[in-house]
Motif scaffolding. Structure first.
Motif, mmCIF file in Angstrom:
data_model
loop_
_atom_site.group_PDB
_atom_site.id
_atom_site.type_symbol
_atom_site.label_atom_id
_atom_site.label_comp_id
_atom_site.label_asym_id
_atom_site.label_seq_id
_atom_site.Cartn_x
_atom_site.Cartn_y
_atom_site.Cartn_z
ATOM 1 N N UNK A 17 1.025 -1.251 -0.426
ATOM 2 C CA UNK A 17 0.067 -0.102 -0.367
ATOM 3 C C UNK A 17 1.060 1.235 -0.272
ATOM 4 N N UNK A 18 2.420 1.026 1.309
ATOM 5 C CA UNK A 18 3.351 2.349 0.813
ATOM 6 C C UNK A 18 3.706 2.686 -0.394
ATOM 7 N N UNK A 19 3.750 1.446 -1.491
ATOM 8 C CA UNK A 19 4.373 1.887 -2.364
ATOM 9 C C UNK A 19 3.099 2.088 -3.800
ATOM 10 N N UNK A 20 2.329 1.422 -3.714
ATOM 11 C CA UNK A 20 0.970 2.376 -4.491
ATOM 12 C C UNK A 20 0.475 3.736 -3.909
ATOM 13 N N UNK A 21 0.980 4.359 -2.465
ATOM 14 C CA UNK A 21 0.525 5.515 -2.627
ATOM 15 C C UNK A 21 1.601 7.128 -2.989
ATOM 16 N N UNK A 22 3.115 5.885 -2.584
ATOM 17 C CA UNK A 22 4.484 6.901 -2.964
ATOM 18 C C UNK A 22 4.963 7.117 -4.591
ATOM 19 N N UNK A 23 3.912 6.220 -5.208
ATOM 20 C CA UNK A 23 4.454 6.412 -6.070
ATOM 21 C C UNK A 23 4.239 6.668 -6.982
ATOM 22 N N UNK A 51 -0.309 0.412 -11.422
ATOM 23 C CA UNK A 51 0.074 -0.609 -9.952
ATOM 24 C C UNK A 51 -2.152 -1.908 -10.606
ATOM 25 N N UNK A 52 -1.752 -3.164 -10.448
ATOM 26 C CA UNK A 52 -2.720 -3.967 -10.671
ATOM 27 C C UNK A 52 -2.236 -4.095 -12.040
ATOM 28 N N UNK A 53 -1.502 -3.485 -12.601
ATOM 29 C CA UNK A 53 -1.443 -4.300 -14.536
ATOM 30 C C UNK A 53 0.075 -4.985 -14.532
ATOM 31 N N UNK A 61 7.203 -2.865 -9.448
ATOM 32 C CA UNK A 61 7.565 -1.786 -8.527
ATOM 33 C C UNK A 61 7.044 -2.771 -6.605
ATOM 34 N N UNK A 62 6.293 -2.301 -6.831
ATOM 35 C CA UNK A 62 4.739 -2.976 -5.435
ATOM 36 C C UNK A 62 5.320 -4.481 -5.111
#
Length: 504
Positions: free
Chosen positions: A279-285, A291-293, A297-298
């Motif tokens: 969640x942190x990775x997605x929030x600050x990416x 994400x999800x594709x 990174x996540x």
């Protein structure tokens, strides 16, 4: 220095190294089998350690748990079935990479950053064990409440691009976590008079249902018997490691730090560390829309986190004899049985044993590279099996895993029910990952909230009286308010200036 030399003599023996090699193979097998967790692997090893000396016994435990946590990534990437709960956070992401023909890139990243995360956790264990353990002991029910609530908040960020559907999924998970007698009052809730439900909904069968059975149902409904699955790229697992490290070292470092801290907190562990880091990775990416594709990174941040959490969990276990997670809870029993009583005196009276544990951790994470490579190369052959043969085999493994949790048919029923629920949710665009997070953290939030309210005699201000609790509480509230703050900030930035023009 004499103690360090003795530690090397204790570890670099044929019997210790042989046990570590065998434990590696066993950990990979158990971790890659859906429903068989790293904790279960350790529990199965306990009877065998009765016949071992202390250092080989600890070597088997450490190596087996490290391999099992990594091995859970393999079926998550190839089949969308997390082998262990620690891999559930990024199972969708890893499987999307496989569907895009990038399975070796994703699994190579899993292998490399799992080993790095484990080595980072070990370095922190060596350098900062007493300090981290002291900080972990300052956590009371107030701090754990805010930590669990912050973890639940991550479910909204995990929940694809639609926060409302993410919340719906999260609330479904929270509802499931309330079933049974496992609540502070011990009152039956949502059991409908069923004795099996009084024990609550087991997390492992629910997770297998959400991820694996729903995938089997999707294959049946879509009638893709002849449709092929993208094959792995015919390349090396190692070829992208340099590029990935240079590009994503901040994410890897952040995941290592988060994982080590969460691992050091008693009762948290690798599962929660992976969810929070994803969640942190997605929030600050800089590219959250990817994400999800099938975005690596996540995966890098999460897999770094859950492996670093293993080393972190040993901090309170060795320094104070307090288990950081379910794995170290089992290991502490073995330590006492072998006369290696954990605690501060162990560092003073038997430093060579402590250094031997450190060396074992380093060797276990180095062994992960060749053994993980061999496991991935063998497992990729799964993709060559036609899906009309593969899916029934997967379902059989799922049934065995769900049954093995409590040796009960009820686990299989739970698995099938959640498989149907997961299929319906995803067909309507509702992600299943937040629901899994709700099941994991729901009881933790409730128990710590009730305990804290009893301590504070009903005074809500007590949740902010302790420094760490206040910091976590303010951080959680700021995360909740961040969409509103961003909205107001953008609106202010686009407000018209005097004279009719707007701000640049």
């Amino acid at each position: 220095m004499n103690a360090i030399g003795q530690a090397f003599e204790l570890v670099l023996r044929w019997d210790v190294l042989s046990v570590m090699v065998l434990a590696s193979a066993f950990g990979l097998f158990v971790g890659a089998t859906p429903g068989l967790t790293a904790t279960m692997a350790i529990a199965l090893l306990v009877p065998i350690t009765f016949f071992m000396e202390p250092i080989p016994a600890i070597g088997a435990m450490v190596t087996c748990s490290a391999m099992a946590i990594f091995a859970g990534d393999i079926p998550a990437a190839l089949l969308r079935i997390p082998g262990t709960p620690a891999s559930a956070a990024y199972a969708d992401e890893a499987y999307a990479m496989t569907r895009n023909g990038q399975a070796e890139l994703g699994l190579g990243a899993n292998l490399f950053f799992s080993a790095l995360g484990g080595l980072f956790g070990t370095a922190i264990l060596i350098v900062a064990a007493p300090w981290l353990a002291e900080a972990a002991l300052k956590f009371s029910s107030f701090e754990y409440f805010w930590l669990a609530l912050l973890g639940l908040t991550c479910g909204v960020f995990i929940g694809a691009t639609n926060p409302v559907k993410g919340l719906v999924s999260l609330f479904i998970g929270l509802l499931v976590s309330t079933v049974g007698l496992n609540n502070p009052a011990g009152v039956p809730r949502f059991t409908f008079g069923d004795v099996d439900l009084m024990g609550g909904i087991e997390f492992i069968p629910a997770m297998i249902g959400f991820f694996a059975v729903s995938e089997v149902l999707r294959a049946v409904v879509a009638d893709i018997r002849l449709a092929g699955v993208p094959q792995l790229i015919r390349g090396s697992l190692f070829q992208d490691w340099g590029r990935l490290f240079v590009q994503y070292w901040p994410q890897q470092l952040r995941g290592n730090i988060v994982g080590t801290i969460i691992g050091a907190l008693p009762g948290a562990g690798a599962d929660i560390a992976a969810w929070v880091s994803y969640a942190v990775s997605k929030r600050f990416s800089k590219t959250p829309e990817k994400f999800g594709t099938g975005h690596v990174e996540g995966i890098i941040e999460s897999t770094s986190s859950n492996n670093a959490a293993l080393g972190g969990a040993w901090v309170p276990a060795l320094v104070f004899g307090i288990p950081g997670d379910s794995i170290t809870a089992v290991v502490i029993g073995v330590l006492y049985m072998k006369g290696m009583n954990p605690g501060p005196t162990m560092f003073l009276n038997n430093p060579q044993n402590i250094y031997a544990v450190f060396i074992i951790f380093i060797l276990a994470n180095l062994l992960m590279i060749p053994f993980g490579w061999a496991a991935i190369k063998g497992a990729k052959e799964i993709l060559r099996v036609p899906r009309h043969i593969l899916m029934p085999c997967i379902l059989i493994f799922c049934i065995v895993g769900a049954f093995a949790v409590n040796n009960s048919v009820f686990g299989v029923v739970v698995m099938l029910a959640f498989g149907v629920l997961g299929f319906v949710m995803e067909e309507n665009g509702i992600p299943v990952a937040p629901a899994i997070l709700g099941i994991v953290l729901g009881s933790m939030v409730e128990e710590n909230f009730v305990t804290s309210m009893i301590k504070a005699n009903g005074d809500l201000a007590a949740f902010f009286e302790r420094p760490i609790a206040a910091g976590l509480g303010i951080l959680t509230i700021l995360v909740w308010l961040s969409p509103l703050i961003l909205f107001l900030w953008r609106r202010r930035g686009s407000a018209p200036l005097p004279g009719g023009s707007s701000a640049p």
